[in-house]
Enzyme design. Sequence first.
Site, PDB file in Angstrom:
ATOM      1  N   ASP A  18      32.503 -31.473  20.237  1.00 29.79           N
ATOM      2  CA  ASP A  18      31.981 -30.173  20.668  1.00 29.79           C
ATOM      3  C   ASP A  18      30.469 -30.187  20.920  1.00 29.79           C
ATOM      4  O   ASP A  18      29.730 -29.337  20.393  1.00 29.79           O
ATOM      5  CB  ASP A  18      32.317 -29.064  19.640  1.00 29.79           C
ATOM      6  CG  ASP A  18      33.800 -28.972  19.302  1.00 29.79           C
ATOM      7  OD1 ASP A  18      34.623 -29.481  20.093  1.00 29.79           O
ATOM      8  OD2 ASP A  18      34.139 -28.405  18.242  1.00 29.79           O
TER       9      ASP A  18
ATOM     10  N   GLN B 147      39.173 -24.800  27.645  1.00 36.13           N
ATOM     11  CA  GLN B 147      40.078 -25.840  27.181  1.00 36.13           C
ATOM     12  C   GLN B 147      41.486 -25.477  27.643  1.00 36.13           C
ATOM     13  O   GLN B 147      42.019 -24.422  27.267  1.00 36.13           O
ATOM     14  CB  GLN B 147      40.011 -25.956  25.660  1.00 36.13           C
ATOM     15  CG  GLN B 147      38.653 -26.427  25.159  1.00 36.13           C
ATOM     16  CD  GLN B 147      38.487 -27.919  25.375  1.00 36.13           C
ATOM     17  OE1 GLN B 147      39.026 -28.745  24.642  1.00 36.13           O
ATOM     18  NE2 GLN B 147      37.739 -28.287  26.418  1.00 36.13           N
TER      19      GLN B 147
ATOM     20  N   GLU C  74      39.504 -22.550  23.416  1.00 33.59           N
ATOM     21  CA  GLU C  74      38.215 -21.879  23.580  1.00 33.59           C
ATOM     22  C   GLU C  74      37.545 -22.144  24.932  1.00 33.59           C
ATOM     23  O   GLU C  74      37.813 -23.144  25.580  1.00 33.59           O
ATOM     24  CB  GLU C  74      37.253 -22.248  22.446  1.00 33.59           C
ATOM     25  CG  GLU C  74      36.681 -23.640  22.495  1.00 33.59           C
ATOM     26  CD  GLU C  74      37.510 -24.618  21.685  1.00 33.59           C
ATOM     27  OE1 GLU C  74      38.651 -24.302  21.313  1.00 33.59           O
ATOM     28  OE2 GLU C  74      37.011 -25.728  21.453  1.00 33.59           O
TER      29      GLU C  74
END
Length: 523
Positions: free
Chosen positions: A182, A65, A49
């Site tokens: 995250d 990523q 992502e």
Amino acid sequence: MSPNNVKVSLKQHFLSLGLAITWLSGYLAKAQDFRPSFHFVPERNWMNEPNGLIKIGNTWHLFFQHNPTGNFWGNIAWGHATSTDLVHWQYLPIALGSEDGIQSFTGTSYYDGANDSGLGTSANPPYLAFYTGYFPDSGVQDQRVAYSLDQGATWTKFFDNPIISREQETPHDESGGLETRDPKVFFHAPSNRWVMILAHGGQNKMTFWTSSDTKQWTWQNDFTSGNITGLPDGIRGWEVPDFFELPVEGASAPQMRWVMLITPAVGSPAGGNGVFAVTGSFDGTRFIADPVDPATMWLDYGRDFDGALSWENVPASDGRRILAAVMNSYGGHPPTETWKGMLSFPRTLRLKEINGRLRFLQQPVVELDTAGTSLTSMTNQTILPGQTMLSDIHGRALDIRLSFIPAPGATLSLAVRKGGSEQTVISYAQPDNTLSVDRNASGNISYDPAAGGVHRAALSPDESDVVRVRILVDECSVEVYGGEGQAVISNLIFPSTSSDGLALTATGGNVELESVDVLRVSL
Ligand SMILES: *[C@@H]1O[C@H](CO)[C@@H](O)[C@H](O)[C@H]1NC(C)=O
Ligand SMILES: *[C@@H]1O[C@H](CO)[C@@H](O)[C@H](O)[C@H]1NC(C)=O
Ligand SMILES: *[C@@H]1O[C@H](CO)[C@@H](O)[C@H](O)[C@H]1NC(C)=O
Ligand SMILES: *[C@@H]1O[C@H](CO)[C@@H](O)[C@H](O)[C@H]1NC(C)=O
Ligand SMILES: *[C@@H]1O[C@H](CO)[C@@H](O)[C@H](O)[C@H]1NC(C)=O
């Protein structure tokens, strides 16, 4: 996202598949390799992502990523690219590497204009990048910060990382700090504090933290599936939170709602992961969610839209909330040899009250409108059952806009990437007000059990009985936007290069075509 997730976690999938495909990437690099024309993919190797999306000056920064050394999930760093129009991208060196046995997982970039972090100066305030440090040997995931003093060009990791240690996470994480990741971070002006939202992998939970200096953080509360009234069962493995405020269009009085985006690992309409949105109120500490409507909470009904994040620091004069996600729900399986993982085309997200219901509306960013050249354009024609239109048009990178009124019982179908026995069919069926994308004959669907199938979304005509559909086709992808963008279906496809035809057909009744525009997008 990370491997320590529920069984079906993407990353777990990636790890086990990585080794098997490594040898392939070296030998079989095809010249074309399904490389899209107007979508971002890595120059080489793997991406999952996007993260840390931020606009600085006139530049849209895309971090993602990325495994810079292999075409499989692993060795994760923040790749970096920039654009001035969200259409053309320039590759840049790795922004945050995988170093000292610590990988750089997903997070947020944010402007620290007041130098609250002390990592810049008042004359040159820093841009901050919050990310998860992942230790592959132990599985630990802690939270870290890096900063840029040159407008996002280069980034330096803070010497005293982590800013939230495993020990500090442990009381708030069932896995003891192995699934805490995250970070979505922003400055909340009304409470004059920084806020961090962390995902907890398989635990269907986010935690809220606050800080005054971006380096010391205090846990505030848990936000779990139990805090969302109406959330269907089976939506598990929350990851990649995003959180921002949007105005409510069409409301009787001016109104703002907070919106949380969540990527669960399982439970999306197309199966597997997907992105849903929850509105609510937020006081700087506590997010009180509005009840969700299972019929309107999903941002995408296709198989390939995961880990959606939005650009921060977009000037108020622009005012758009723009999202991008990764298209690839099959780990290392797709038949691309030099790259894997593709960025969805950037899309705006708006919130509008339609018939008393809040709807999430998405559209490709308008920057695409001027990137295409017209191949055909027609207005006010009727297509009858048995008739075929557009069969003289060819292209593998297209922007197609249809606006039509189907007679009762009629279905309008557009086949794209058609050739031989291959086609991907986008249909609107009037009898059940359904938009669908059928990938069963789209090309190679044997690379993964989830690569074919038909995806559907409910879509009603507008108040003038008109149905609008916008379709982006780009080498190995189809993104279909219905109506004002309340129904979106995004999928990867892998047709033969020679399958580049179109066919517009009707069945079950006449369809009045108000307008049909086909544009080629080649940059
Ligand atoms: C910014 O941080 C630096 C480093 O700590 C410090 O020297 C400077 O005084 C700070 N400026 C402001 C306005 O806080
Ligand atoms: C979520 O629900 C739990 C259990 O009712 C409650 O303790 C907690 O305060 C709620 N969290 C938020 C953010 O409202
Ligand atoms: C489909 O792609 C997979 C993965 O690259 C490959 O092994 C397989 O041979 C392809 N199948 C066809 C029919 O091309
Ligand atoms: C198409 O039909 C509509 C409705 O009858 C009309 O308003 C419009 O001018 C027509 N457009 C063209 C290009 O003829
Ligand atoms: C598409 O393929 C799926 C899975 O093989 C199958 O269940 C479905 O019936 C097919 N649909 C159509 C319209 O062919």
